[in-house]
Each structure stands twice: as structure tokens, then as C-alpha cells.
Design a protein around this motif. Structure first.
Motif, PDB file in Angstrom:
ATOM      1  N   GLU A 213       0.846   8.772  11.152  1.00 37.65           N
ATOM      2  CA  GLU A 213       1.141   8.932   9.717  1.00 37.65           C
ATOM      3  C   GLU A 213       1.752   7.635   9.192  1.00 37.65           C
ATOM      4  O   GLU A 213       2.763   7.649   8.489  1.00 37.65           O
ATOM      5  N   ARG A 214       1.113   6.558   9.509  1.00 42.48           N
ATOM      6  CA  ARG A 214       1.620   5.229   9.160  1.00 42.48           C
ATOM      7  C   ARG A 214       1.926   5.122   7.667  1.00 42.48           C
ATOM      8  O   ARG A 214       1.126   5.537   6.829  1.00 42.48           O
ATOM      9  N   PRO A 215       3.101   4.567   7.341  1.00 44.31           N
ATOM     10  CA  PRO A 215       3.444   4.411   5.925  1.00 44.31           C
ATOM     11  C   PRO A 215       2.632   3.288   5.284  1.00 44.31           C
ATOM     12  O   PRO A 215       2.058   2.439   5.971  1.00 44.31           O
ATOM     13  N   SER A 216       2.620   3.269   3.963  1.00 50.65           N
ATOM     14  CA  SER A 216       1.895   2.225   3.240  1.00 50.65           C
ATOM     15  C   SER A 216       2.585   0.872   3.419  1.00 50.65           C
ATOM     16  O   SER A 216       3.744   0.789   3.834  1.00 50.65           O
ATOM     17  N   LYS A 217       1.880  -0.184   3.063  1.00 55.25           N
ATOM     18  CA  LYS A 217       2.427  -1.535   3.172  1.00 55.25           C
ATOM     19  C   LYS A 217       3.673  -1.692   2.303  1.00 55.25           C
ATOM     20  O   LYS A 217       4.625  -2.365   2.693  1.00 55.25           O
ATOM     21  N   ASP A 218       3.680  -1.043   1.140  1.00 49.85           N
ATOM     22  CA  ASP A 218       4.852  -1.112   0.258  1.00 49.85           C
ATOM     23  C   ASP A 218       6.098  -0.542   0.939  1.00 49.85           C
ATOM     24  O   ASP A 218       7.192  -1.082   0.786  1.00 49.85           O
ATOM     25  N   VAL A 219       5.925   0.535   1.681  1.00 52.47           N
ATOM     26  CA  VAL A 219       7.056   1.136   2.394  1.00 52.47           C
ATOM     27  C   VAL A 219       7.499   0.227   3.526  1.00 52.47           C
ATOM     28  O   VAL A 219       8.692   0.002   3.727  1.00 52.47           O
ATOM     29  N   VAL A 220       6.554  -0.320   4.266  1.00 55.88           N
ATOM     30  CA  VAL A 220       6.894  -1.211   5.385  1.00 55.88           C
ATOM     31  C   VAL A 220       7.626  -2.452   4.886  1.00 55.88           C
ATOM     32  O   VAL A 220       8.568  -2.932   5.537  1.00 55.88           O
ATOM     33  N   ASP A 221       7.237  -2.952   3.738  1.00 55.14           N
ATOM     34  CA  ASP A 221       7.857  -4.167   3.192  1.00 55.14           C
ATOM     35  C   ASP A 221       9.243  -3.925   2.577  1.00 55.14           C
ATOM     36  O   ASP A 221       9.976  -4.870   2.324  1.00 55.14           O
ATOM     37  N   ASN A 222       9.609  -2.665   2.347  1.00 49.03           N
ATOM     38  CA  ASN A 222      10.893  -2.332   1.737  1.00 49.03           C
ATOM     39  C   ASN A 222      11.787  -1.684   2.798  1.00 49.03           C
ATOM     40  O   ASN A 222      11.519  -0.571   3.258  1.00 49.03           O
ATOM     41  N   ASP A 223      12.859  -2.374   3.200  1.00 47.86           N
ATOM     42  CA  ASP A 223      13.723  -1.898   4.280  1.00 47.86           C
ATOM     43  C   ASP A 223      14.299  -0.514   4.005  1.00 47.86           C
ATOM     44  O   ASP A 223      14.350   0.335   4.905  1.00 47.86           O
ATOM     45  N   GLU A 224      14.737  -0.268   2.785  1.00 41.60           N
ATOM     46  CA  GLU A 224      15.332   1.032   2.452  1.00 41.60           C
ATOM     47  C   GLU A 224      14.298   2.160   2.536  1.00 41.60           C
ATOM     48  O   GLU A 224      14.573   3.231   3.079  1.00 41.60           O
ATOM     49  N   LEU A 225      13.102   1.912   2.005  1.00 37.78           N
ATOM     50  CA  LEU A 225      12.050   2.918   2.071  1.00 37.78           C
ATOM     51  C   LEU A 225      11.611   3.165   3.507  1.00 37.78           C
ATOM     52  O   LEU A 225      11.338   4.305   3.903  1.00 37.78           O
ATOM     53  N   LEU A 226      11.544   2.104   4.291  1.00 38.04           N
ATOM     54  CA  LEU A 226      11.154   2.251   5.691  1.00 38.04           C
ATOM     55  C   LEU A 226      12.207   3.043   6.464  1.00 38.04           C
ATOM     56  O   LEU A 226      11.869   3.903   7.283  1.00 38.04           O
ATOM     57  N   ASP A 227      13.479   2.788   6.190  1.00 32.20           N
ATOM     58  CA  ASP A 227      14.546   3.562   6.825  1.00 32.20           C
ATOM     59  C   ASP A 227      14.414   5.046   6.478  1.00 32.20           C
ATOM     60  O   ASP A 227      14.567   5.910   7.347  1.00 32.20           O
ATOM     61  N   GLN A 228      14.102   5.343   5.219  1.00 31.16           N
ATOM     62  CA  GLN A 228      13.913   6.735   4.799  1.00 31.16           C
ATOM     63  C   GLN A 228      12.725   7.367   5.517  1.00 31.16           C
ATOM     64  O   GLN A 228      12.786   8.514   5.954  1.00 31.16           O
TER      65      GLN A 228
ATOM     66  N   ASP B 122       5.577  -2.434  15.885  1.00 27.41           N
ATOM     67  CA  ASP B 122       4.362  -1.989  16.581  1.00 27.41           C
ATOM     68  C   ASP B 122       4.268  -0.469  16.550  1.00 27.41           C
ATOM     69  O   ASP B 122       3.195   0.088  16.300  1.00 27.41           O
ATOM     70  N   ASN B 123       5.389   0.201  16.802  1.00 27.84           N
ATOM     71  CA  ASN B 123       5.398   1.666  16.771  1.00 27.84           C
ATOM     72  C   ASN B 123       5.114   2.199  15.376  1.00 27.84           C
ATOM     73  O   ASN B 123       4.413   3.202  15.215  1.00 27.84           O
ATOM     74  N   ILE B 124       5.642   1.541  14.354  1.00 27.53           N
ATOM     75  CA  ILE B 124       5.380   1.955  12.968  1.00 27.53           C
ATOM     76  C   ILE B 124       3.888   1.842  12.661  1.00 27.53           C
ATOM     77  O   ILE B 124       3.274   2.771  12.133  1.00 27.53           O
ATOM     78  N   PHE B 125       3.287   0.724  13.017  1.00 31.13           N
ATOM     79  CA  PHE B 125       1.875   0.504  12.698  1.00 31.13           C
ATOM     80  C   PHE B 125       0.950   1.385  13.532  1.00 31.13           C
ATOM     81  O   PHE B 125      -0.165   1.678  13.123  1.00 31.13           O
ATOM     82  N   ASP B 126       1.400   1.820  14.720  1.00 26.27           N
ATOM     83  CA  ASP B 126       0.586   2.687  15.576  1.00 26.27           C
ATOM     84  C   ASP B 126       0.772   4.175  15.267  1.00 26.27           C
ATOM     85  O   ASP B 126       0.050   5.003  15.809  1.00 26.27           O
TER      86      ASP B 126
END
Length: 81
Positions: free
Chosen positions: A21-36, A14-18
Motif C-alpha cells: 500500500e505504498r504511499p504517493s510521492k507527495d506523502v513520501v516527500d513530506n516527513d510529517e505525512l510520511l510519519d502519519q 526501501d521498506n516504504i517503496f516495497d
């Protein structure tokens, strides 16, 4: 334990989507990219905090052209008998 984990991850996403500077769906779907992305956001926040602590300009209501102030008014003072 599963309910606590579900609540944690629900709140996390919820915090990520709110985030402004929300990341793209590709970043959200990739755990490593989301961690970065989360680490980058944490670094940005730390840099802003350090800048403000070192005398960086902070915003105040008095930095604006118009400021509304409120004064306490005692109704009995200005009343004519």
C-alpha cells in the motif's frame, strides 16, 4: 555513526517503496505525512494481530480445496524379491 544512519534510512525507505500500500510521492516527500502514514500502517497491523489473537479467522493450507500431503515411503517394503 553516519554509515549506520545511512543504512537505517536506506532500509526505511526501501521498506516504504516495497510496501503493498505504498504511499504517493507527495506523502513520501513530506516527513510529517510520511510519519502519519507509518503510524496508520502500524495501527492496521496491530488491529489485525489483535483480531487474530481474539479468534479471528486465520488462513491455513487446509482451508483450500486441494492439499498435497507427503508420506514417507520405504522402498524396501513394496519391492518383490
Amino acid at each position: 555513526m553516519n554509515q549506520v544512519a545511512l543504512a537505517f534510512w536506506s532500509n526505511f525507505y526501501d521498506n516504504i517503496f516495497d510496501h503493498p500500500e505504498r504511499p504517493s510521492k507527495d506523502v513520501v516527500d513530506n516527513d510529517e505525512l510520511l510519519d502519519q502514514w507509518v503510524e496508520e500502517q502500524a495501527k492496521k497491523m496491530e488491529e489485525r494481530t489483535n483480531k487474530n489473537a481474539q479468534g479471528g479467522k486465520t488462513s491455513s493450507a487446509y482451508d483450500h480445496e486441494e492439499v498435497i500431503t507427503f508420506e514417507q515411503f520405504d522402498e524396501g517394503i513394496n519391492e518383490e524379491s
